[in-house]
Write an enzyme that holds these catalytic residues in place. Structure first.
Site, PDB file in Angstrom:
ATOM      1  N   ARG A  56      -0.421  -5.349  -4.657  1.00  0.00           N
ATOM      2  CA  ARG A  56       0.174  -6.649  -4.373  1.00  0.00           C
ATOM      3  C   ARG A  56       0.209  -7.007  -2.883  1.00  0.00           C
ATOM      4  NH1 ARG A  56       1.639  -4.883  -8.925  1.00  0.00           N
ATOM      5  NH2 ARG A  56       1.600  -2.959  -7.749  1.00  0.00           N
ATOM      6  N   THR A  57       0.746  -6.108  -2.076  1.00  0.00           N
ATOM      7  CA  THR A  57       0.983  -6.477  -0.676  1.00  0.00           C
ATOM      8  C   THR A  57      -0.349  -6.745   0.021  1.00  0.00           C
ATOM      9  OG1 THR A  57       2.869  -4.999  -0.768  1.00  0.00           O
ATOM     10  CG2 THR A  57       2.240  -5.801   1.406  1.00  0.00           C
ATOM     11  N   LYS A  85      -9.008  11.691  11.553  1.00  0.00           N
ATOM     12  CA  LYS A  85      -9.587  12.594  12.563  1.00  0.00           C
ATOM     13  C   LYS A  85      -8.561  12.971  13.622  1.00  0.00           C
ATOM     14  CE  LYS A  85     -13.846   9.897  12.451  1.00  0.00           C
ATOM     15  NZ  LYS A  85     -14.601   8.984  13.329  1.00  0.00           N
ATOM     16  N   ARG A 106       0.352  -0.918   6.332  1.00  0.00           N
ATOM     17  CA  ARG A 106       1.166   0.000   5.521  1.00  0.00           C
ATOM     18  C   ARG A 106       0.796   1.424   5.912  1.00  0.00           C
ATOM     19  NH1 ARG A 106       2.150  -0.484  -0.828  1.00  0.00           N
ATOM     20  NH2 ARG A 106       3.405  -2.163   0.045  1.00  0.00           N
ATOM     21  N   HIS A 134      10.311  -2.589   4.012  1.00  0.00           N
ATOM     22  CA  HIS A 134       9.223  -3.424   3.457  1.00  0.00           C
ATOM     23  C   HIS A 134       9.704  -4.873   3.577  1.00  0.00           C
ATOM     24  CE1 HIS A 134       5.862  -4.739   1.237  1.00  0.00           C
ATOM     25  NE2 HIS A 134       5.947  -3.993   0.141  1.00  0.00           N
TER      26      HIS A 134
END
Ligand code: CP
Length: 305
Positions: A56-57, A85, A106, A134
């Site tokens: 969704r986000t 890395k 995110r 969030h």
């Protein structure tokens, strides 16, 4: 209508004036979306960095940018980026600053959003930092509550499930603290209660709240906000298995009640499928609201709304 800040990392940074403005612009974006979009952000690029799973986000940020005529560059999965890395979040953000005009990220670590924002010269939006915050989900939740209930002040909201690791209930609690006469019922197993950082906020703001392990205690509210038990945050797999379906909301439990049912999704069994046809089941409308809310934020942070 620009916002008085460049980055959005937490709902704790928002004032009532900010939320009023964001919700108003989101409502205006409904008209833009209905027309199929606009070219308000033509020439602008969103960097969509998702180092933890999302449907969704990520898709709603990317949809929002494209509906406003902008473009998107993406990075998804830690293992496919240079973070794998050993590159630091800070260096990644400084690099992405050379490509894009705004960033949504995110990341699995709590606090990563603040670290990213601290080195970003372009607007940065936290799209979820581990069990931290969030903020854009909480804003779309707030927008949905207003649309579904006709008001935010005075509501009684029941939050159910994984209140310990569920970042959406933390962010939404801080936002609702900006409104008058809010009452919380918190339903969770003893192992997954609301953390002290949130309950101390309720106490400081003199917000009424009760904690219970019984879902039935919370069904006479205006809104019941179901959450998934966050499997990815558990160190003990057996504990997750024991707790994952402690609460399952069914149509039978909702019979004769007008409580609005919300869920940030994904659900993994905690709302039975027979709830979906009920007019008070608002979680798929909540998903759609994520697009207009994120259109509003992108436009406002890029000083175009
Ligand atoms: N609500 C939410 O954050 O969903 P995703 O994890 O799919 O983005």
């Amino acid at each position: 209508m620009p916002l008085p800040f460049q980055h959005l990392t937490s709902t704790k940074q928002l004032t009532r004036g900010d939320t009023d403005a964001i919700l108003r612009v989101a409502a205006e974006m409904e008209g833009v979306l209905k027309k199929g979009g606009s070219d308000l952000l033509h020439g602008k690029i969103l960097a969509s960095l998702f180092y933890e799973p999302s449907t969704r986000t990520r898709l709603s940020f990317e949809t929002a940018m494209q509906r406003l005529g902008g473009q998107v560059v993406t990075a998804d999965g830690l293992q496919f980026s240079s973070l794998y890395k050993g590159e630091s979040v800070e260096d990644t953000i400084k690099v992405v600053n050379q490509y894009a005009d705004i960033i949504a990220m995110r990341h699995p670590e709590q606090g990563s959003a603040d670290r990213a924002a601290s080195v970003s010269a372009i607007p940065f939006i936290n799209a979820g930092d581990g069990p931290g915050q969030h903020p854009t989900q909480a804003l779309l939740d707030l927008y949905t509550i207003e649309k579904e209930r006709g008001k935010i002040d005075g509501i009684h909201i029941t939050m159910v499930g994984d209140l310990k690791f569920g970042r959406t209930v933390h962010s939404l609690s801080f936002l609702l603290g900006l409104y008058k006469d809010i009452r919380f019922t918190l339903v969770s197993p003893a192992e997954l209660t609301m953390p002290e950082k949130v309950t101390s906020f309720y106490k400081e703001k003199k917000i009424a709240y009760t904690e219970t392990e019984n879902l039935e205690d919370g069904l006479d509210a205006d809104v019941v906000y179901m959450t998934r038990v966050q499997k990815e945050r558990f160190e003990d797999a057996a504990q997750y298995e024991r707790l994952k379906l402690k609460y399952i909301l069914t149509a039978q439990q909702l019979k004769g009640r007008s409580v609005t049912v919300l869920h940030p999704l994904p659900r993994v069994g905690e709302i039975a499928l027979d709830v979906d046809p009920l007019p008070t089941a608002a979680y798929f409308r909540q998903v759609r609201n994520g697009v207009v809310l994120r259109m509003a934020l992108l436009a406002m942070l890029l000083k175009k709304a």
